[in-house]
Design an enzyme around this catalytic site. Sequence first.
Site, PDB file in Angstrom:
ATOM      1  N   GLY A 209       0.850  -1.197   0.000  1.00  0.00           N
ATOM      2  CA  GLY A 209       0.000   0.000   0.000  1.00  0.00           C
ATOM      3  C   GLY A 209       0.880   1.238   0.000  1.00  0.00           C
ATOM      4  N   ARG A 210       0.326   2.343   0.485  1.00  0.00           N
ATOM      5  CA  ARG A 210       1.079   3.600   0.487  1.00  0.00           C
ATOM      6  C   ARG A 210       2.420   3.471   1.202  1.00  0.00           C
ATOM      7  NH1 ARG A 210      -4.230   6.214   0.918  1.00  0.00           N
ATOM      8  NH2 ARG A 210      -4.328   5.050   2.843  1.00  0.00           N
ATOM      9  N   ILE A 211       2.399   2.891   2.419  1.00  0.00           N
ATOM     10  CA  ILE A 211       3.639   2.834   3.210  1.00  0.00           C
ATOM     11  C   ILE A 211       4.607   1.819   2.605  1.00  0.00           C
ATOM     12  CG2 ILE A 211       4.627   2.397   5.500  1.00  0.00           C
ATOM     13  CD1 ILE A 211       1.941   3.453   6.685  1.00  0.00           C
TER      14      ILE A 211
ATOM     15  N   ARG B 284      -2.264  -8.781  -0.960  1.00  0.00           N
ATOM     16  CA  ARG B 284      -3.548  -9.103  -1.584  1.00  0.00           C
ATOM     17  C   ARG B 284      -3.563  -8.807  -3.073  1.00  0.00           C
ATOM     18  NH1 ARG B 284      -8.221  -6.089   1.213  1.00  0.00           N
ATOM     19  NH2 ARG B 284      -6.510  -4.637   1.141  1.00  0.00           N
TER      20      ARG B 284
ATOM     21  N   THR C 188       6.264  -2.353  11.567  1.00  0.00           N
ATOM     22  CA  THR C 188       5.780  -1.004  11.919  1.00  0.00           C
ATOM     23  C   THR C 188       4.285  -0.919  11.620  1.00  0.00           C
ATOM     24  OG1 THR C 188       6.375  -0.202   9.714  1.00  0.00           O
ATOM     25  CG2 THR C 188       7.969   0.204  11.468  1.00  0.00           C
TER      26      THR C 188
ATOM     27  N   ARG D 104       1.029  -3.448  12.706  1.00  0.00           N
ATOM     28  CA  ARG D 104       0.263  -3.683  13.924  1.00  0.00           C
ATOM     29  C   ARG D 104       0.821  -4.919  14.601  1.00  0.00           C
ATOM     30  NH1 ARG D 104      -1.117   0.768  13.837  1.00  0.00           N
ATOM     31  NH2 ARG D 104      -3.197   1.675  13.804  1.00  0.00           N
TER      32      ARG D 104
ATOM     33  N   GLU E 217      -0.122  -4.311  23.090  1.00  0.00           N
ATOM     34  CA  GLU E 217       0.448  -2.998  23.405  1.00  0.00           C
ATOM     35  C   GLU E 217      -0.237  -2.330  24.598  1.00  0.00           C
ATOM     36  OE1 GLU E 217       1.582  -1.622  19.389  1.00  0.00           O
ATOM     37  OE2 GLU E 217       1.070   0.320  20.228  1.00  0.00           O
TER      38      GLU E 217
ATOM     39  N   HIS F  20       5.810   2.401  19.489  1.00  0.00           N
ATOM     40  CA  HIS F  20       4.804   2.767  18.476  1.00  0.00           C
ATOM     41  C   HIS F  20       4.965   4.242  18.072  1.00  0.00           C
ATOM     42  CE1 HIS F  20       0.490   1.825  16.924  1.00  0.00           C
ATOM     43  NE2 HIS F  20       1.105   2.703  16.134  1.00  0.00           N
TER      44      HIS F  20
ATOM     45  N   GLY G 272       5.968   5.281  14.782  1.00  0.00           N
ATOM     46  CA  GLY G 272       6.123   5.399  13.327  1.00  0.00           C
ATOM     47  C   GLY G 272       5.769   6.774  12.786  1.00  0.00           C
TER      48      GLY G 272
HETATM   49  C1  8YV Z   1      -0.596   6.641  15.159  1.00  0.00           C
HETATM   50  C2  8YV Z   1      -0.672   4.567  13.683  1.00  0.00           C
HETATM   51  O1  8YV Z   1       0.374   7.205  15.928  1.00  0.00           O
HETATM   52  O2  8YV Z   1      -1.890   5.955  12.243  1.00  0.00           O
HETATM   53  C3  8YV Z   1      -1.734   4.830  12.693  1.00  0.00           C
HETATM   54  O3  8YV Z   1      -2.444   3.874  12.352  1.00  0.00           O
HETATM   55  O4  8YV Z   1      -0.425   3.480  14.014  1.00  0.00           O
HETATM   56  C4  8YV Z   1       0.114   5.682  14.262  1.00  0.00           C
HETATM   57  O5  8YV Z   1       0.645   6.414  13.226  1.00  0.00           O
HETATM   58  C5  8YV Z   1      -1.659   6.112  16.044  1.00  0.00           C
HETATM   59  O6  8YV Z   1      -2.600   5.367  15.361  1.00  0.00           O
HETATM   60  C6  8YV Z   1      -2.348   7.267  16.765  1.00  0.00           C
HETATM   61  O7  8YV Z   1      -3.717   7.039  16.969  1.00  0.00           O
END
Ligand code: 8YV
Length: 318
Positions: free
Chosen positions: A153-155, A175, A234, A236, A265, A283, A285
């Site tokens: 995906g994007r990341i 997918r 990075t 879940r 977490e 967490h 990222g």
């Molecule tokens: C956030 C993340 O910091 O955007 C997401 O899905 O995992 C992180 O970038 C976190 O979700 C803040 O709610």
Amino acid sequence: MKVLVTARLPEEVLGRITRCHQVQIHGEDLPMKRQTLLESVAEVDGLLCTITDRIDRELLDRAPRLKIIANNGVGFDHIDLEEADVRAIWVTNTPGVLTRATADLTFALILASARRVVEGDRMVRAGGFTFWAPLKFLGTEVSGKTLGIVGMGRIGRAVAKRAAGFEMRVLYGGRSRLAPEAERELNVSFASFDDLLSESDFVSLHVPLGPQTRHLIGARELSKMKPSAVLINTARGPVVDEKALVEALRSGSIGAAGLDVFENEPQLCPGLADLDNVVLLPHMGSATIETRTRMAEMACENLLAGLAGKRPPNCINR
Ligand code: 8YV
């Protein structure tokens, strides 16, 4: 209208909400306690929440006036989308703005895990840097190696772009397959999941969490990876079976791991923190000033649109 904001956000952003609505802000860095959250939603029309708030049926039952849930983040596995749909509540996220920051941190973990950066820092601080020797602190080279990206995906795509700078061969799986032009442009090759696992020196996870991706990496998948391979997460935590990962890292069935997210977490799986071949981050990222500000702005824009009865720009409901 009444709004609940469950976390501290930049003042300028909050100001845009408080100017036109009655806002309750949970102004501490500690997440809102479940009971307090449940009690606080009784009369709210809008909710600006984060990953630490579980937005499930129990909560939605207690929030009969709720019109919009604006999540301050891109992942929304903590929100029951179906229940929100049933109640015609908008749900929004913040896609795009955190892509670069998360891809950058992915590379920070790749480099830190491969080159033993954190271990080295710990040793120097402890006074252990007493001599230099040719065979001390050898890591594994990143440049020129094979990177397997799970989820393009994007990341995932942003990680592939960074890998080009390190002259890496990039395999990807997931997918859906990219169009041939996109594969050429990114210089990436589609691979079956098992081939990706067995051929990659680094395996980096970029899939959302859902029923199909929970424990996507377990004992079977770890056993397919090279003994020198590095696993990076990075995405879940629950995408990885953490118990199986600790075992694989302990036994040398894989070489190292770099984790920004955890299965339960913020708790760590027993044994994880005792290992030297793992880099652990809280967490973070998307944690740059620029990105977190932009995320809050986007969540605020989504919230205000929803409260005004307009379809919010980043609506994820069906
Ligand atoms: C956030 C993340 O910091 O955007 C997401 O899905 O995992 C992180 O970038 C976190 O979700 C803040 O709610």
